[in-house]
Design a protein around this motif. Structure first.
Motif, PDB file in Angstrom:
ATOM      1  N   THR A  47       0.735  -1.242   0.050  1.00 53.92           N
ATOM      2  CA  THR A  47       0.055   0.084  -0.070  1.00 53.92           C
ATOM      3  C   THR A  47       0.937   1.244  -0.066  1.00 53.92           C
ATOM      4  O   THR A  47       1.704   1.439   0.908  1.00 53.92           O
ATOM      5  CB  THR A  47      -1.043   0.063   1.308  1.00 53.92           C
ATOM      6  OG1 THR A  47       0.048  -0.066   2.385  1.00 53.92           O
ATOM      7  CG2 THR A  47      -1.934  -1.124   1.190  1.00 53.92           C
ATOM      8  N   THR A  48       0.659   2.034  -0.834  1.00 53.84           N
ATOM      9  CA  THR A  48       1.336   3.342  -0.939  1.00 53.84           C
ATOM     10  C   THR A  48       0.560   4.589  -0.207  1.00 53.84           C
ATOM     11  O   THR A  48      -0.597   4.208   0.350  1.00 53.84           O
ATOM     12  CB  THR A  48       1.498   3.761  -2.395  1.00 53.84           C
ATOM     13  OG1 THR A  48       0.063   4.020  -2.984  1.00 53.84           O
ATOM     14  CG2 THR A  48       1.964   2.767  -3.399  1.00 53.84           C
ATOM     15  N   LYS A  49       1.278   5.513  -0.085  1.00 50.68           N
ATOM     16  CA  LYS A  49       0.679   6.544   0.810  1.00 50.68           C
ATOM     17  C   LYS A  49      -0.449   7.257  -0.064  1.00 50.68           C
ATOM     18  O   LYS A  49      -1.521   7.660   0.602  1.00 50.68           O
ATOM     19  CB  LYS A  49       1.585   7.972   1.158  1.00 50.68           C
ATOM     20  CG  LYS A  49       2.841   7.353   1.950  1.00 50.68           C
ATOM     21  CD  LYS A  49       3.710   8.738   2.369  1.00 50.68           C
ATOM     22  CE  LYS A  49       5.025   8.103   2.703  1.00 50.68           C
ATOM     23  NZ  LYS A  49       5.047   8.234   4.328  1.00 50.68           N
ATOM     24  N   LEU A  50      -0.593   7.061  -1.416  1.00 54.84           N
ATOM     25  CA  LEU A  50      -1.895   7.697  -1.993  1.00 54.84           C
ATOM     26  C   LEU A  50      -2.738   6.564  -1.804  1.00 54.84           C
ATOM     27  O   LEU A  50      -4.235   7.040  -1.752  1.00 54.84           O
ATOM     28  CB  LEU A  50      -1.374   7.583  -3.651  1.00 54.84           C
ATOM     29  CG  LEU A  50      -2.464   8.046  -4.465  1.00 54.84           C
ATOM     30  CD1 LEU A  50      -2.987   9.403  -4.288  1.00 54.84           C
ATOM     31  CD2 LEU A  50      -2.028   8.128  -5.897  1.00 54.84           C
ATOM     32  N   GLU A  66      -7.981   5.569   0.724  1.00 55.28           N
ATOM     33  CA  GLU A  66      -8.768   5.040   1.905  1.00 55.28           C
ATOM     34  C   GLU A  66      -9.259   5.975   3.062  1.00 55.28           C
ATOM     35  O   GLU A  66     -10.591   5.786   3.347  1.00 55.28           O
ATOM     36  CB  GLU A  66      -8.220   3.917   2.610  1.00 55.28           C
ATOM     37  CG  GLU A  66      -8.577   3.004   3.372  1.00 55.28           C
ATOM     38  CD  GLU A  66      -9.509   2.005   2.526  1.00 55.28           C
ATOM     39  OE1 GLU A  66     -10.731   1.506   2.877  1.00 55.28           O
ATOM     40  OE2 GLU A  66      -9.159   1.843   1.340  1.00 55.28           O
ATOM     41  N   LEU A  67      -8.705   6.861   3.452  1.00 53.48           N
ATOM     42  CA  LEU A  67      -9.012   7.971   4.362  1.00 53.48           C
ATOM     43  C   LEU A  67     -10.280   8.666   3.956  1.00 53.48           C
ATOM     44  O   LEU A  67     -11.248   8.857   4.567  1.00 53.48           O
ATOM     45  CB  LEU A  67      -7.976   8.684   5.011  1.00 53.48           C
ATOM     46  CG  LEU A  67      -7.170   8.249   6.022  1.00 53.48           C
ATOM     47  CD1 LEU A  67      -5.938   9.201   6.251  1.00 53.48           C
ATOM     48  CD2 LEU A  67      -7.807   8.125   7.423  1.00 53.48           C
ATOM     49  N   ASP A  68      -9.959   9.053   2.624  1.00 52.11           N
ATOM     50  CA  ASP A  68     -11.265   9.808   1.959  1.00 52.11           C
ATOM     51  C   ASP A  68     -12.316   9.175   1.934  1.00 52.11           C
ATOM     52  O   ASP A  68     -13.525   9.530   2.055  1.00 52.11           O
ATOM     53  CB  ASP A  68     -10.702  10.223   0.639  1.00 52.11           C
ATOM     54  CG  ASP A  68     -11.730  11.345  -0.206  1.00 52.11           C
ATOM     55  OD1 ASP A  68     -11.934  12.452   0.607  1.00 52.11           O
ATOM     56  OD2 ASP A  68     -12.073  11.085  -1.187  1.00 52.11           O
ATOM     57  N   GLU A  71      -7.090  16.456  10.063  1.00 48.72           N
ATOM     58  CA  GLU A  71      -5.613  16.462  10.520  1.00 48.72           C
ATOM     59  C   GLU A  71      -4.647  15.107   9.817  1.00 48.72           C
ATOM     60  O   GLU A  71      -3.635  15.524   9.257  1.00 48.72           O
ATOM     61  CB  GLU A  71      -5.292  16.301  12.137  1.00 48.72           C
ATOM     62  CG  GLU A  71      -4.066  16.552  12.534  1.00 48.72           C
ATOM     63  CD  GLU A  71      -3.865  16.349  13.860  1.00 48.72           C
ATOM     64  OE1 GLU A  71      -2.785  16.001  14.612  1.00 48.72           O
ATOM     65  OE2 GLU A  71      -4.935  17.053  14.705  1.00 48.72           O
ATOM     66  N   GLN A  72      -5.478  13.875   9.838  1.00 43.77           N
ATOM     67  CA  GLN A  72      -4.386  12.912   9.258  1.00 43.77           C
ATOM     68  C   GLN A  72      -4.626  13.169   7.791  1.00 43.77           C
ATOM     69  O   GLN A  72      -3.209  12.669   7.143  1.00 43.77           O
ATOM     70  CB  GLN A  72      -5.578  11.590   9.717  1.00 43.77           C
ATOM     71  CG  GLN A  72      -5.296  11.264  10.999  1.00 43.77           C
ATOM     72  CD  GLN A  72      -6.292  10.048  11.062  1.00 43.77           C
ATOM     73  OE1 GLN A  72      -6.773   9.482  10.081  1.00 43.77           O
ATOM     74  NE2 GLN A  72      -6.444   9.590  12.511  1.00 43.77           N
ATOM     75  N   ILE A  73      -5.577  13.691   6.862  1.00 37.74           N
ATOM     76  CA  ILE A  73      -5.454  13.832   5.785  1.00 37.74           C
ATOM     77  C   ILE A  73      -4.599  14.701   5.212  1.00 37.74           C
ATOM     78  O   ILE A  73      -3.746  14.538   4.515  1.00 37.74           O
ATOM     79  CB  ILE A  73      -6.787  14.038   5.032  1.00 37.74           C
ATOM     80  CG1 ILE A  73      -7.627  12.724   5.147  1.00 37.74           C
ATOM     81  CG2 ILE A  73      -6.921  14.373   3.731  1.00 37.74           C
ATOM     82  CD1 ILE A  73      -9.271  12.898   4.806  1.00 37.74           C
ATOM     83  N   ILE A  74      -4.523  15.683   5.896  1.00 44.50           N
ATOM     84  CA  ILE A  74      -3.660  16.938   5.665  1.00 44.50           C
ATOM     85  C   ILE A  74      -2.280  16.551   6.016  1.00 44.50           C
ATOM     86  O   ILE A  74      -1.273  16.728   4.811  1.00 44.50           O
ATOM     87  CB  ILE A  74      -3.907  18.214   6.545  1.00 44.50           C
ATOM     88  CG1 ILE A  74      -5.283  18.579   6.308  1.00 44.50           C
ATOM     89  CG2 ILE A  74      -3.017  19.283   6.376  1.00 44.50           C
ATOM     90  CD1 ILE A  74      -5.575  19.140   4.945  1.00 44.50           C
ATOM     91  N   LYS A  75      -1.811  15.615   7.008  1.00 46.08           N
ATOM     92  CA  LYS A  75      -0.550  15.298   7.313  1.00 46.08           C
ATOM     93  C   LYS A  75      -0.199  14.338   5.874  1.00 46.08           C
ATOM     94  O   LYS A  75       1.165  14.530   5.519  1.00 46.08           O
ATOM     95  CB  LYS A  75      -0.382  14.216   8.418  1.00 46.08           C
ATOM     96  CG  LYS A  75      -0.081  15.606   9.670  1.00 46.08           C
ATOM     97  CD  LYS A  75      -0.208  14.743  11.094  1.00 46.08           C
ATOM     98  CE  LYS A  75       0.025  15.502  12.082  1.00 46.08           C
ATOM     99  NZ  LYS A  75      -0.034  14.816  13.547  1.00 46.08           N
ATOM    100  N   LEU A  76      -0.917  13.531   5.634  1.00 41.44           N
ATOM    101  CA  LEU A  76      -0.637  12.344   4.620  1.00 41.44           C
ATOM    102  C   LEU A  76      -0.592  13.035   3.300  1.00 41.44           C
ATOM    103  O   LEU A  76       0.451  12.796   2.430  1.00 41.44           O
ATOM    104  CB  LEU A  76      -1.646  11.176   4.730  1.00 41.44           C
ATOM    105  CG  LEU A  76      -1.501  10.226   3.923  1.00 41.44           C
ATOM    106  CD1 LEU A  76      -0.013   9.533   4.362  1.00 41.44           C
ATOM    107  CD2 LEU A  76      -2.423   9.176   4.073  1.00 41.44           C
TER     108      LEU A  76
END
Length: 121
Positions: free
Chosen positions: A22-25, A30-32, A109-114
């Motif tokens: 799994t990549t960061k993308l 997945e978060l989205d 916060e998690q989405i912005i950091k990633l």
């Protein structure tokens, strides 16, 4: 089937059973999805139920369904049920927006950091 076709088919089948990195993308997608999916499911289910309630009221008013069910005059209950369904349908979008907004706050916060990490690369 020639050798190249066979190798291609073997690789295709094999790739279905190997672990994919799994990549960061992928994590960002997945978060989205985790943010949007519950709000979407709620909106579709609640909207469908509202439409069914409104349709039931309309059916009581416009057809002889009330007589079939043993109601004398189905006009008043039909209008009341239809209006209740209409109000629920109208409330659906604000509820969806509120639910989506609260989930965006929770995961922002998690989405912005990633996404910052992805933009740096």
């Amino acid at each position: 089937m020639n050798k190249n076709d066979q190798e291609f088919l073997v690789q295709k089948i094999r790739s279905q059973y190997t672990e994919k990195k799994t990549t960061k993308l992928d994590e960002l997608k997945e978060l989205d999805k985790k943010v949007k999916q519950p709000a979407n499911v709620f909106a579709y289910v609640f909207g469908s139920i509202s439409a069914i309630i409104m349709g039931t009221g309309m059916s009581l008013v416009m057809t002889d369904l009330g007589e079939t069910l043993g109601m004398g005059d189905a006009m008043v209950p039909g209008v009341i049920i239809g209006v209740i369904g209409l109000v629920l349908a109208l409330v659906n979008y604000p509820l969806y927006k509120k639910m989506l907004g609260s989930r965006k706050e929770k995961y922002a916060e998690q989405i912005i950091k990633l996404s910052d990490k992805l933009m740096e690369e």
